[in-house]
Write an enzyme that holds these catalytic residues in place. Structure first.
Site, short mmCIF file in Angstrom:
data_model
loop_
_atom_site.label_atom_id
_atom_site.label_comp_id
_atom_site.label_asym_id
_atom_site.label_seq_id
_atom_site.Cartn_x
_atom_site.Cartn_y
_atom_site.Cartn_z
N SER A 94 0.94 -1.19 -0.02
CA SER A 94 -0.09 -0.07 -0.08
C SER A 94 0.72 1.26 -0.01
O SER A 94 1.77 1.47 -0.76
CB SER A 94 -0.85 -0.09 1.40
OG SER A 94 -2.11 1.05 1.34
N HIS A 203 -9.30 1.62 0.50
CA HIS A 203 -9.35 0.71 -0.89
C HIS A 203 -10.64 0.44 -1.46
O HIS A 203 -10.82 -0.51 -1.83
CB HIS A 203 -8.20 -0.50 -0.50
CG HIS A 203 -7.01 -0.01 -0.06
ND1 HIS A 203 -6.14 0.51 -0.71
CD2 HIS A 203 -6.49 -0.33 1.08
CE1 HIS A 203 -5.16 0.76 -0.08
NE2 HIS A 203 -5.25 0.18 1.00
#
Length: 313
Positions: A94, A203
């Site tokens: 990430s 997300h």
């Protein structure tokens, strides 16, 4: 030998991170000094002293983890005994993807730090506007987590977003749907379901406004064309082929699932035989052991871990 450098994302932060590295190695201290100059506030103090409530915020944890990882990387690069350790691949979970791209030489330290800071601010603003949550599900495969999301969603947004390793998948969505997922998880055979201490539904489509803001910032940043060092994108586990693809991948990352396990399985299948996790904590080391117990991972998160590597070099 094929070597990969791995960099952690949000959640790896811990009060005190980097303090021993900065004290023991001038090269590490210099990175924290540069970060303070770029950001205009004392990030170093937050990393070293906290408080945890400040460090754990989305806006602070992301630049803090990036800077601590960069400091450890700088020591690795500048110490004579370890300067010969160079990666053929860099990867980050990430937010850690920004550190990976910096380590690959595709973005300057100052630019990467500004982007990570902007990313944290944009994600916090989107979280404040949407009121979402995330839940870690342990012990279920992808199909069963999908069934759980459909049952717990009840028309609300709830979807798997972090495929970290076999048996550990994070779901993200509205607060109500996440609470129902925690309640229903045992009925689906989950070993554990735990709400994560994050600001919102990362997300997912609930981060669309953050993605728009981040794309603007990325488009204005100078990003190099990928070369000798390869970096897989979290969103599809494919190596970035161009600077334009990096902008697209980092933008999509905010509203798309993170395929970390698939990225690591690709590297293992392609013959990577030495991994170094560079950054605070041991999150990626732990995940790798669940992906492949035989994988060789050296964790570099403290001054002592660097010292041990130097002594063994």
């Amino acid at each position: 030998m094929t070597t990969a450098f791995l960099f952690p994302g949000q959640g790896a932060q811990v009060v005190g991170m980097g303090a021993d590295v900065a004290s023991a190695y001038p090269a590490g201290a210099g990175i924290f000094e540069r970060a303070n100059e770029v950001l205009g506030f004392d990030l170093r103090k937050v990393c070293f002293e906290g408080p945890a409530e400040t460090l754990n915020t989305t806006t602070m944890s992301q630049p803090a983890i990036f800077t601590t990882s960069a400091a450890l990387l700088e020591v690795l690069r500048t110490e004579p005994a370890t300067s010969g350790i160079v990666p053929q691949i860099t990867a980050g979970l990430s937010m850690g993807e920004y550190t990976a791209l910096y380590a690959a030489g595709l973005v300057r330290f100052e630019d990467a730090l500004r982007l990570v800071h902007k990313r944290g601010q944009a994600m916090q603003a989107a979280a404040d506007a949407t009121q979402g949550a995330m839940v870690s599900i342990m012990g279920l495969d992808e199909d069963k987590v999908g069934l759980l999301c459909r049952e717990a969603g009840q028309g609300d947004l709830l979807e798997p977003v972090n495929f970290n390793c076999p048996g550990q998948i994070v779901v993200s969505g509205t607060i109500g749907a996440c609470e129902r997922a925690i309640e229903l998880a045992p009925q689906h055979g989950a070993l554990k379901a735990m709400r994560l201490e994050v600001a919102g539904a990362f997300h997912t489509a609930m981060m669309a406004s953050a993605a728009d803001a981040l794309r603007q910032a990325l488009s204005a940043c100078q990003i190099g064309e990928p070369g000798r060092i390869k970096t897989p994108a979290n969103v599809d586990a494919q190596y970035y082929p161009s600077a334009a693809s990096i902008v697209d991948g980092l933008t999509r990352q905010l509203t798309s699932p993170i395929l970390w396990a698939r990225c690591m399985q690709r590297l293992l299948a392609e013959g990577v035989d030495q991994f170094y996790e560079i950054g605070p904590n041991r999150v990626l080391t732990g995940l790798m052991k669940r992906i492949d117990r035989k994988a060789k991972v050296v964790n570099l998160s403290t001054a002592d871990s660097i010292k041990a590597l130097i002594e063994g070099a």
